[in-house]
Design a protein around this motif. Structure first.
Motif, PDB file in Angstrom:
ATOM      1  N   SER A 155      17.897  -8.632  12.952  1.00 36.58           N
ATOM      2  CA  SER A 155      16.711  -7.761  12.929  1.00 36.58           C
ATOM      3  C   SER A 155      16.005  -7.947  11.590  1.00 36.58           C
ATOM      4  CB  SER A 155      17.123  -6.302  13.098  1.00 36.58           C
ATOM      5  OG  SER A 155      17.770  -6.113  14.333  1.00 36.58           O
ATOM      6  N   VAL A 156      14.706  -8.165  11.629  1.00 32.21           N
ATOM      7  CA  VAL A 156      13.921  -8.412  10.423  1.00 32.21           C
ATOM      8  C   VAL A 156      13.186  -7.132  10.030  1.00 32.21           C
ATOM      9  CG1 VAL A 156      12.127  -9.851   9.381  1.00 32.21           C
ATOM     10  CG2 VAL A 156      13.618 -10.811  11.157  1.00 32.21           C
ATOM     11  N   PHE A 157      13.299  -6.773   8.762  1.00 30.53           N
ATOM     12  CA  PHE A 157      12.609  -5.580   8.274  1.00 30.53           C
ATOM     13  C   PHE A 157      11.823  -5.917   7.015  1.00 30.53           C
ATOM     14  CE2 PHE A 157      16.479  -5.641   5.834  1.00 30.53           C
ATOM     15  CZ  PHE A 157      16.121  -5.154   4.593  1.00 30.53           C
ATOM     16  N   CYS A 158      10.980  -4.997   6.622  1.00 33.57           N
ATOM     17  CA  CYS A 158      10.131  -5.163   5.449  1.00 33.57           C
ATOM     18  C   CYS A 158      10.207  -3.892   4.614  1.00 33.57           C
ATOM     19  CB  CYS A 158       8.700  -5.415   5.914  1.00 33.57           C
ATOM     20  SG  CYS A 158       7.550  -5.802   4.601  1.00 33.57           S
ATOM     21  N   ILE A 159      10.340  -4.039   3.299  1.00 35.81           N
ATOM     22  CA  ILE A 159      10.267  -2.884   2.412  1.00 35.81           C
ATOM     23  C   ILE A 159       8.787  -2.722   2.047  1.00 35.81           C
ATOM     24  CG2 ILE A 159      10.942  -1.907   0.186  1.00 35.81           C
ATOM     25  CD1 ILE A 159      13.494  -3.668   0.402  1.00 35.81           C
ATOM     26  N   PRO A 160       8.142  -1.649   2.523  1.00 34.81           N
ATOM     27  CA  PRO A 160       6.690  -1.527   2.352  1.00 34.81           C
ATOM     28  C   PRO A 160       6.288  -1.123   0.923  1.00 34.81           C
ATOM     29  CG  PRO A 160       7.542   0.414   3.441  1.00 34.81           C
ATOM     30  CD  PRO A 160       8.704  -0.538   3.286  1.00 34.81           C
ATOM     31  N   VAL A 161       5.071  -1.495   0.561  1.00 35.15           N
ATOM     32  CA  VAL A 161       4.479  -1.051  -0.699  1.00 35.15           C
ATOM     33  C   VAL A 161       4.078   0.404  -0.517  1.00 35.15           C
ATOM     34  CG1 VAL A 161       2.512  -1.322  -2.265  1.00 35.15           C
ATOM     35  CG2 VAL A 161       3.648  -3.340  -1.305  1.00 35.15           C
ATOM     36  N   GLU A 162       4.494   1.259  -1.452  1.00 27.79           N
ATOM     37  CA  GLU A 162       4.141   2.676  -1.393  1.00 27.79           C
ATOM     38  C   GLU A 162       2.940   2.997  -2.275  1.00 27.79           C
ATOM     39  OE1 GLU A 162       7.677   4.913  -2.241  1.00 27.79           O
ATOM     40  OE2 GLU A 162       8.738   4.024  -0.535  1.00 27.79           O
ATOM     41  N   SER A 163       2.807   2.253  -3.378  1.00 24.75           N
ATOM     42  CA  SER A 163       1.657   2.475  -4.258  1.00 24.75           C
ATOM     43  C   SER A 163       1.445   1.272  -5.162  1.00 24.75           C
ATOM     44  CB  SER A 163       1.858   3.739  -5.111  1.00 24.75           C
ATOM     45  OG  SER A 163       2.937   3.564  -6.002  1.00 24.75           O
ATOM     46  N   ILE A 164       0.223   1.198  -5.719  1.00 26.65           N
ATOM     47  CA  ILE A 164      -0.134   0.160  -6.692  1.00 26.65           C
ATOM     48  C   ILE A 164      -0.753   0.859  -7.880  1.00 26.65           C
ATOM     49  CG2 ILE A 164      -1.572  -1.874  -7.148  1.00 26.65           C
ATOM     50  CD1 ILE A 164      -1.495  -2.446  -4.135  1.00 26.65           C
ATOM     51  N   SER A 165      -0.303   0.493  -9.063  1.00 28.81           N
ATOM     52  CA  SER A 165      -0.826   1.079 -10.297  1.00 28.81           C
ATOM     53  C   SER A 165      -1.598  -0.002 -11.056  1.00 28.81           C
ATOM     54  CB  SER A 165       0.359   1.601 -11.110  1.00 28.81           C
ATOM     55  OG  SER A 165       0.108   1.590 -12.459  1.00 28.81           O
ATOM     56  N   ILE A 166      -2.842   0.313 -11.439  1.00 28.29           N
ATOM     57  CA  ILE A 166      -3.678  -0.621 -12.205  1.00 28.29           C
ATOM     58  C   ILE A 166      -3.605  -0.231 -13.678  1.00 28.29           C
ATOM     59  CG2 ILE A 166      -6.039  -1.486 -12.537  1.00 28.29           C
ATOM     60  CD1 ILE A 166      -6.517  -1.030  -9.573  1.00 28.29           C
ATOM     61  N   SER A 167      -3.607  -1.232 -14.557  1.00 24.44           N
ATOM     62  CA  SER A 167      -3.382  -1.038 -15.994  1.00 24.44           C
ATOM     63  C   SER A 167      -4.360  -0.081 -16.666  1.00 24.44           C
ATOM     64  CB  SER A 167      -3.391  -2.382 -16.718  1.00 24.44           C
ATOM     65  OG  SER A 167      -4.615  -3.060 -16.491  1.00 24.44           O
ATOM     66  N   THR A 168      -5.550   0.062 -16.155  1.00 23.68           N
ATOM     67  CA  THR A 168      -6.508   1.008 -16.726  1.00 23.68           C
ATOM     68  C   THR A 168      -7.339   1.624 -15.599  1.00 23.68           C
ATOM     69  OG1 THR A 168      -8.214   1.320 -18.423  1.00 23.68           O
ATOM     70  CG2 THR A 168      -8.320  -0.709 -17.173  1.00 23.68           C
ATOM     71  N   SER A 169      -7.830   2.832 -15.837  1.00 25.08           N
ATOM     72  CA  SER A 169      -8.605   3.500 -14.792  1.00 25.08           C
ATOM     73  C   SER A 169     -10.117   3.346 -14.978  1.00 25.08           C
ATOM     74  CB  SER A 169      -8.242   4.987 -14.731  1.00 25.08           C
ATOM     75  OG  SER A 169      -8.519   5.599 -15.967  1.00 25.08           O
ATOM     76  N   ALA A 170     -10.561   2.856 -16.149  1.00 20.11           N
ATOM     77  CA  ALA A 170     -12.000   2.683 -16.394  1.00 20.11           C
ATOM     78  C   ALA A 170     -12.224   1.581 -17.424  1.00 20.11           C
ATOM     79  CB  ALA A 170     -12.610   3.987 -16.886  1.00 20.11           C
ATOM     80  N   LEU A 171     -13.301   0.836 -17.242  1.00 16.43           N
ATOM     81  CA  LEU A 171     -13.701  -0.204 -18.197  1.00 16.43           C
ATOM     82  C   LEU A 171     -15.174  -0.025 -18.521  1.00 16.43           C
ATOM     83  CD1 LEU A 171     -12.211  -3.496 -16.647  1.00 16.43           C
ATOM     84  CD2 LEU A 171     -11.389  -2.306 -18.674  1.00 16.43           C
ATOM     85  N   SER A 172     -15.526  -0.203 -19.787  1.00 21.88           N
ATOM     86  CA  SER A 172     -16.922  -0.246 -20.215  1.00 21.88           C
ATOM     87  C   SER A 172     -17.167  -1.671 -20.690  1.00 21.88           C
ATOM     88  CB  SER A 172     -17.125   0.700 -21.385  1.00 21.88           C
ATOM     89  OG  SER A 172     -18.040   1.688 -21.064  1.00 21.88           O
ATOM     90  N   MET A 173     -18.124  -2.352 -20.074  1.00 23.76           N
ATOM     91  CA  MET A 173     -18.328  -3.758 -20.392  1.00 23.76           C
ATOM     92  C   MET A 173     -19.811  -4.072 -20.542  1.00 23.76           C
ATOM     93  SD  MET A 173     -15.592  -5.299 -17.597  1.00 23.76           S
ATOM     94  CE  MET A 173     -15.707  -6.988 -18.133  1.00 23.76           C
ATOM     95  N   GLU A 174     -20.113  -5.068 -21.346  1.00 24.03           N
ATOM     96  CA  GLU A 174     -21.460  -5.624 -21.480  1.00 24.03           C
ATOM     97  C   GLU A 174     -21.571  -6.798 -20.510  1.00 24.03           C
ATOM     98  OE1 GLU A 174     -23.911  -4.491 -23.537  1.00 24.03           O
ATOM     99  OE2 GLU A 174     -22.588  -2.869 -24.193  1.00 24.03           O
ATOM    100  N   VAL A 175     -22.805  -7.147 -20.112  1.00 28.12           N
ATOM    101  CA  VAL A 175     -23.011  -8.287 -19.228  1.00 28.12           C
ATOM    102  C   VAL A 175     -22.381  -9.518 -19.865  1.00 28.12           C
ATOM    103  CG1 VAL A 175     -24.759  -9.791 -18.187  1.00 28.12           C
ATOM    104  CG2 VAL A 175     -25.093  -7.316 -18.205  1.00 28.12           C
ATOM    105  N   ASP A 176     -21.679 -10.310 -19.060  1.00 31.77           N
ATOM    106  CA  ASP A 176     -20.952 -11.529 -19.428  1.00 31.77           C
ATOM    107  C   ASP A 176     -19.614 -11.257 -20.127  1.00 31.77           C
ATOM    108  OD1 ASP A 176     -22.695 -13.344 -18.231  1.00 31.77           O
ATOM    109  OD2 ASP A 176     -23.965 -13.434 -20.028  1.00 31.77           O
ATOM    110  N   ASP A 177     -19.242  -9.992 -20.368  1.00 33.79           N
ATOM    111  CA  ASP A 177     -17.902  -9.687 -20.892  1.00 33.79           C
ATOM    112  C   ASP A 177     -16.864  -9.984 -19.805  1.00 33.79           C
ATOM    113  OD1 ASP A 177     -18.787  -8.804 -23.324  1.00 33.79           O
ATOM    114  OD2 ASP A 177     -18.348  -6.672 -22.971  1.00 33.79           O
TER     115      ASP A 177
END
Length: 186
Positions: free
Chosen positions: A116-138
């Motif tokens: 029987s084949v099973f999968c351990i599902p992804v429960e959540s993903i965490s991104i390193s930062t919640s906001a970025l302020s950038m200039e054009v071409d940054d």
């Protein structure tokens, strides 16, 4: 159950319980004409998607014995490698199964092994930062972590809500293209 009374200074009674386990084993003649009983080392295996495991015949067939393996549903569980007396299988489709069957000298070993084949599902993903302020071409790089850490599929797919404002590649590199707000998701 048997009972035995012992006499001496006092009377004591003892109760002995006997239990037995019976296993059904197929007996077949090997190439030398001897009767040999073969079984598989497992009749039921739970296998994580994409992983491999080995199933063996016991006792090991002799070098002159003809051994073959088959899988009932080849798209669910594949035979990766066959050796004399053992097979390596891989789980291909989540929430699926297949029966692996061994045959020695033309006689099928019973029972077969249900994988029987099973999968351990992804429960959540965490991104390193919640906001970025950038200039054009940054350009800035984001990272992401998958939880639980033992999830079967940990591939991160990055997306931008508006590629006229910001783009993101599959390594998490964000590039500011124009003014505005874009949501980067993983």
């Amino acid at each position: 159950i048997s009972r035995k009374k012992l006499f001496g200074c006092g009377k004591k009674a003892f109760c002995f319980a006997h239990t037995y386990t019976y296993i059904s084993i197929n007996t077949m003649a090997d190439n030398s004409g001897n009767n040999t009983s073969y079984i598989l080392d497992s009749t039921k295996i739970e296998l994580e998607l994409g992983k491999i495991t080995t199933i063996e015949i016991f006792p090991s067939p002799g070098p002159d014995d003809n051994v073959s393996w088959s899988t009932q549903y080849k798209n669910n569980v594949s035979i990766v490698q066959e050796e004399h007396g053992k097979v390596t299988v891989k789980g291909l489709v989540e929430s699926s199964y297949s029966y692996i069957t061994a045959t020695v000298n033309g006689k099928e070993i019973s029972p077969s092994c249900k994988v029987s084949v099973f999968c351990i599902p992804v429960e959540s993903i965490s991104i390193s930062t919640s906001a970025l302020s950038m200039e054009v071409d940054d350009t800035k790089q984001l990272s992401a972590k998958v939880y639980p850490t033992n999830a079967t599929v940990k591939t991160i797919k990055w997306n931008s809500s508006d590629e006229r404002i910001a783009t993101v590649d599959q390594q998490g590199n964000v590039r500011a293209i124009g003014g505005g707000v874009a949501v980067i998701s993983a």
